[in-house]
Design an enzyme around this catalytic site. Structure first.
Site, PDB file in Angstrom:
ATOM      1  N   GLU A 198      18.254  -1.626 -60.813  1.00  0.00           N
ATOM      2  CA  GLU A 198      17.868  -2.756 -61.659  1.00  0.00           C
ATOM      3  C   GLU A 198      16.966  -2.261 -62.772  1.00  0.00           C
ATOM      4  O   GLU A 198      15.964  -1.580 -62.535  1.00  0.00           O
ATOM      5  CB  GLU A 198      17.125  -3.844 -60.872  1.00  0.00           C
ATOM      6  CG  GLU A 198      18.011  -4.714 -60.014  1.00  0.00           C
ATOM      7  CD  GLU A 198      17.280  -5.929 -59.463  1.00  0.00           C
ATOM      8  OE1 GLU A 198      16.313  -6.404 -60.111  1.00  0.00           O
ATOM      9  OE2 GLU A 198      17.668  -6.403 -58.381  1.00  0.00           O
ATOM     10  N   GLU A 222      14.674  -4.962 -52.842  1.00  0.00           N
ATOM     11  CA  GLU A 222      13.252  -5.167 -53.146  1.00  0.00           C
ATOM     12  C   GLU A 222      12.378  -5.618 -51.967  1.00  0.00           C
ATOM     13  O   GLU A 222      11.792  -6.710 -51.998  1.00  0.00           O
ATOM     14  CB  GLU A 222      13.111  -6.150 -54.305  1.00  0.00           C
ATOM     15  CG  GLU A 222      13.639  -5.596 -55.613  1.00  0.00           C
ATOM     16  CD  GLU A 222      13.345  -6.472 -56.815  1.00  0.00           C
ATOM     17  OE1 GLU A 222      12.869  -7.621 -56.648  1.00  0.00           O
ATOM     18  OE2 GLU A 222      13.579  -6.007 -57.950  1.00  0.00           O
TER      19      GLU A 222
END
Length: 392
Positions: free
Chosen positions: A288, A179
């Protein structure tokens, strides 16, 4: 990932139409990044940390259940850069060998003992030197205006060393970074390119997965004007063309994965990135995603998993999250209520059923393909699909 579009198109014209196939499916293992949070944002908190006390990587018994009972073949295993490459050394090719060996033992258990695939996950948000308030603390890697920041070259050196150590294990997948966010996209791409270059220079042929900017959010892929991930990531060059895209997508109102209510339709929100993948002839993992134990979330999770299985651009997924150190706390989707995690055997506060019992088993488990890839090098094209071999 840069290649001749005309050559790809010519090859595609000779092939029959195909539907989507998931080659790799499983769960993210989150606990290796634990033990560093500081309520006062104090740098250095929890470093290096005590393995097995402050943090861990996997529970062997949990992996056993996921592979033997749940028949998954993929685990994404988080670690911290600051533990693998301590601050006293700086980011680069010099590792804390004790820490590295703990991590390798976990990856070897997954890949060699259980026969599954493992994604290496530096859970650092494109930052290094202070994880005390992740995901916001630490210096952005490659930021030349910050004298404390690790350099792009150091990030490449780190990945070159890690890749060299795992190059002989074809079941290891290199997830370049968890991320990235609030990073100029030109720098984001330069960091990723340095890592890919170093990995391939090391001789490693392993599959690489490259994250999006803006938290890797699939819904945001084409948003943000010139800074949008969709304007940059297809420029990443892998001479072996064995790099896929790493996407995250949560279903709550702000895409954070923090809330119980599922309000964001994933099929609608993934349409843009799917079109981008098609345009650039790329493959993707969703490493995710998650939802709570509500009816609305179950409906959306079913739709999302079906969508991935029906679109050939998606070749793998890992749900967020299992991990031996969650206890009754929840990694996703509970408004901070303690409903446990996807770790087999976990319980909610008070001893009630965990998210493993109320979300994984009744919803996600049913979407694990009966046949997955269980042998050979992980690639963007996948491999032979079989049931889990009995010898594992």
């Amino acid at each position: 990932m840069k290649f001749s579009v005309s050559a790809v198109a010519a090859c595609a014209a000779l092939l029959p139409s195909v539907s989507g196939t998931i080659f790799y499916a499983g769960v993210a293992e989150s606990s290796g990044e634990f033990g560093v949070w500081s309520a006062t944002a104090t740098p250095g908190t929890g470093l290096p940390g005590r393995f097995g006390v402050d943090y861990s990587f996997i529970s062997n018994s949990g992996i056993d259940t996921m592979v033997d009972k749940n028949k998954v073949n993929l685990f994404r295993v988080a670690f911290l850069l600051e533990r693998m490459a301590p601050l006293s050394y700086g980011l680069g090719a010099k590792f804390n060998e004790t820490h590295y060996n703990y991590y390798k033992q976990s990856i070897d258990y997954i890949t060699k003992t259980k026969g599954a695939y493992a994604i290496l996950d530096p859970h650092n948000y494109m930052r290094y030197n202070d994880p005390s308030s992740q995901p916001f603390s630490g210096s952005v890697i490659g930021n030349t205006t910050d004298k404390t920041a690790a350099t792009t070259a150091q990030f490449g050196a780190f990945w070159g060393e890690l890749a060299k150590r795992f190059a002989s294990n074809e079941k290891v997948i290199f997830g370049l970074m968890n991320e990235p966010h609030d990073v100029p996209s030109s720098l984001y791409l330069a960091n990723l390119q340095a890592a890919v270059d170093a990995i391939r220079k090391s001789g490693a042929k392993n599959l690489i997965i490259a994250p999006g900017n803006s938290w890797s959010g699939g819904h945001a892929w084409t948003q943000g004007g010139n800074e949008a991930t969709g304007n940059w990531l297809h420029k990443l060059v892998d001479p072996l063309n064995n790099t896929a895209v790493d996407i995250h997508e949560y279903l709550d109102k702000d895409f954070s994965g923090g809330h119980i209510a599922c309000e964001q339709d994933p099929v609608t929100n993934l349409a843009g990135v799917t079109a981008w993948l098609k345009e650039h002839k790329l493959k993707a993992f969703v490493t995710e995603f998650g939802g709570s134990n509500t009816t609305a979330c179950a409906t959306m999770l079913n739709s999302m998993l079906d969508y991935m299985s029906q679109n050939e651009e998606y070749i793998g997924w890992t749900a967020w999250a299992a991990g031996p150190f969650w206890g009754t706390a929840s990694p996703c989707c509970t408004d901070s209520a303690q409903y446990g995690s996807f770790e087999p055997g976990s319980k909610a506060a008070g001893g009630g059923p965990s998210l493993y019992d109320t979300v994984w088993l009744p919803v996600i488990q049913k979407k694990v393909p009966a046949k997955l890839q269980w042998s050979g090098l992980a690639t963007i094209n996948g491999g032979a699909l079989t049931s889990k071999p009995s010898h594992y």
